[in-house]
Design an enzyme around this catalytic site. Sequence first.
Site, mmCIF file in Angstrom:
data_model
loop_
_atom_site.group_PDB
_atom_site.id
_atom_site.type_symbol
_atom_site.label_atom_id
_atom_site.label_comp_id
_atom_site.label_asym_id
_atom_site.label_seq_id
_atom_site.Cartn_x
_atom_site.Cartn_y
_atom_site.Cartn_z
ATOM 1 N N GLY A 12 0.949 -1.241 -0.147
ATOM 2 C CA GLY A 12 0.110 0.105 -0.035
ATOM 3 C C GLY A 12 0.768 1.302 0.138
ATOM 4 O O GLY A 12 2.147 1.152 -0.161
ATOM 5 N N GLN A 13 0.362 2.296 0.225
ATOM 6 C CA GLN A 13 0.706 3.552 -0.044
ATOM 7 C C GLN A 13 1.860 3.988 1.170
ATOM 8 O O GLN A 13 2.890 4.301 1.000
ATOM 9 C CB GLN A 13 -0.198 4.754 0.172
ATOM 10 C CG GLN A 13 0.150 6.190 0.143
ATOM 11 C CD GLN A 13 -0.445 7.211 0.355
ATOM 12 O OE1 GLN A 13 -1.589 7.141 1.099
ATOM 13 N NE2 GLN A 13 -0.138 8.526 0.029
ATOM 14 N N ARG A 37 -1.572 -8.943 -2.540
ATOM 15 C CA ARG A 37 -1.197 -9.044 -3.868
ATOM 16 C C ARG A 37 0.372 -8.962 -4.226
ATOM 17 O O ARG A 37 1.032 -8.462 -3.045
ATOM 18 C CB ARG A 37 -1.667 -7.460 -4.441
ATOM 19 C CG ARG A 37 -3.131 -7.289 -4.571
ATOM 20 C CD ARG A 37 -3.498 -5.928 -4.851
ATOM 21 N NE ARG A 37 -3.296 -5.114 -3.503
ATOM 22 C CZ ARG A 37 -2.760 -3.976 -3.358
ATOM 23 N NH1 ARG A 37 -2.538 -3.349 -4.483
ATOM 24 N NH2 ARG A 37 -2.494 -3.262 -2.464
ATOM 25 N N ASN A 53 -3.335 -13.071 3.838
ATOM 26 C CA ASN A 53 -4.646 -12.346 4.043
ATOM 27 C C ASN A 53 -5.094 -12.281 5.491
ATOM 28 O O ASN A 53 -5.084 -13.300 6.098
ATOM 29 C CB ASN A 53 -5.951 -13.039 3.329
ATOM 30 C CG ASN A 53 -7.545 -12.404 3.741
ATOM 31 O OD1 ASN A 53 -7.455 -11.487 4.527
ATOM 32 N ND2 ASN A 53 -8.177 -12.809 2.819
ATOM 33 N N TYR A 143 -15.142 3.661 8.320
ATOM 34 C CA TYR A 143 -13.534 3.587 8.525
ATOM 35 C C TYR A 143 -13.480 4.143 9.857
ATOM 36 O O TYR A 143 -12.500 3.653 10.949
ATOM 37 C CB TYR A 143 -12.975 4.351 7.315
ATOM 38 C CG TYR A 143 -11.418 4.611 7.340
ATOM 39 C CD1 TYR A 143 -10.687 3.478 7.577
ATOM 40 C CD2 TYR A 143 -11.064 5.836 7.479
ATOM 41 C CE1 TYR A 143 -9.224 3.836 7.494
ATOM 42 C CE2 TYR A 143 -9.852 6.397 7.438
ATOM 43 C CZ TYR A 143 -8.862 5.305 7.719
ATOM 44 O OH TYR A 143 -7.515 5.454 7.540
ATOM 45 N N LYS A 147 -11.576 2.527 13.128
ATOM 46 C CA LYS A 147 -10.626 3.268 13.796
ATOM 47 C C LYS A 147 -10.687 3.650 15.330
ATOM 48 O O LYS A 147 -9.780 3.225 16.043
ATOM 49 C CB LYS A 147 -9.854 4.333 13.117
ATOM 50 C CG LYS A 147 -9.450 4.274 11.686
ATOM 51 C CD LYS A 147 -8.154 3.308 11.783
ATOM 52 C CE LYS A 147 -7.744 2.950 10.435
ATOM 53 N NZ LYS A 147 -6.705 1.844 10.487
HETATM 54 C C1 AKB Z 1 -8.489 8.706 4.235
HETATM 55 O O1 AKB Z 1 -8.810 9.782 3.783
HETATM 56 O O2 AKB Z 1 -9.391 7.896 4.352
HETATM 57 C C2 AKB Z 1 -7.374 8.578 4.774
HETATM 58 C C3 AKB Z 1 -7.178 8.965 6.309
HETATM 59 C C4 AKB Z 1 -7.207 10.297 6.474
HETATM 60 O O3 AKB Z 1 -7.287 8.199 7.144
HETATM 61 N N1 AKB Z 1 -5.954 9.202 4.161
#
Ligand code: AKB
Length: 314
Positions: A12-13, A37, A53, A143, A147
Site C-alpha cells: 500500500g501507500q 497482492r 490475508n 472507517y 479506527k
Molecule cells: C482517508 O482519507 O481515508 C485517509 C485517512 C485520513 O485516514 N487518508
Amino acid sequence: MHEKIVVIGSNGQIGTELVSELRKSYGDGNVIACDIRRPDYDIKNAGPFEFVNVLEKEILNQLFKKYKPTQVYLLAALLSATGEQNPKLAWDLNMNGLLNVLDLALEYNTARVYWPSSIAAFGPNSPKDHTPQYCIMDPNTVYGISKLAGERWCEYYFQRYGLDVRSIRYPGLISWKAAPGGGTTDYAIHIFHDALKKQAYQSFLSAETELPMMYMDDAIRGTIELMDAPAEKISIRSSYNFTGMSFTPETLANEIKKHIPGFKLGYTEYDQRQAIADSWPRSIDDGIAERDWGWKPDFDLTKMTAEMLNNLRK
Ligand code: AKB
C-alpha cells in the site's frame, strides 16, 4: 535485540515506503513484506515476501510461527471512501484483521505491534481546530468507527495483557512513490499528477475544505520514531494525535501555481467525500507526541509541494 519485522499490507501507500526504510535499518532479510497482492516494486527482490490475508487466521498463524516476529506493523485496511462503498467488508477487515494480529502477537510474544488510526476517528462534534487528543469522538464513516473501536482494542490489549501496541492517528498522507488507497484526502495527491500532465485538476473537495495533512517522509520517520521510543515514554496507548500541516484545495493550488503558473483548479459536482471531509478536523494538536517522543514535522506546504513536483517530474 535481533529484530524480525513483519509488515502486513506492504504494497500500500504507507507499506511500500515503510518496508524500504525498515530494510535500510534492519537489513533486507529481517523485514518480511506481506500482502494479498504480488508486489510490483523492488520489495520482492530485496527481501522476503509472503502472501497473507489478515482475515485468514491459520495462514497468519503460520506466518508468526515461521518468523517469530519481534515487531509487527499491520497496515492492511479499507480507507474512508472505499469503506463507504462496502461497509461490512471495511468493518470485517479493519476490525477482525486487528484482533487476529493482536491475539497472535500475544501468543507468539511479539515485543511490539504498530497499528495506524486516523483523523477519521474524529467526527462532526469533535472540535475542528487544533483538535485535542481527548475530546468528543463521534465518527460517522465505517472507517472512522473501525479506527475508534480499534484504538480502544489497542489500549485494552495493553492494559489487560501488557501487549506493547503503539499507534498514530494519521492525517492525509501525501506521497509520490505508491498510489493512495481510496481515501478522502487522496485529492492532495491526484492534484500533483494532473498539474504535471494537464496543468489542471478537478477537485472533489470544495475550495475551502481544510484538512490535516503530512508528507510521507515525515509519516515514515514519525512512525519509526514512535516504535523506537522507550516504552516508558509512551503515555498514549490508544493512538497519538499527529500532524504536519493543514491546507485547503485552494491554498494547495496556489502553491502549485508558484511552480506551474498556468495551473487551473476546478471543482466537480457534490461528492460523498465532501461530507466525510466536513466531519473531520481542520487541524490537529499533536503536542503530546512532541512531549512524549520528540515528534517534529520537517515538511510544510512549501517544502512538500516542491518535493512532490520534483520527484514526479523525474
Ligand atoms: C482517508 O482519507 O481515508 C485517509 C485517512 C485520513 O485516514 N487518508
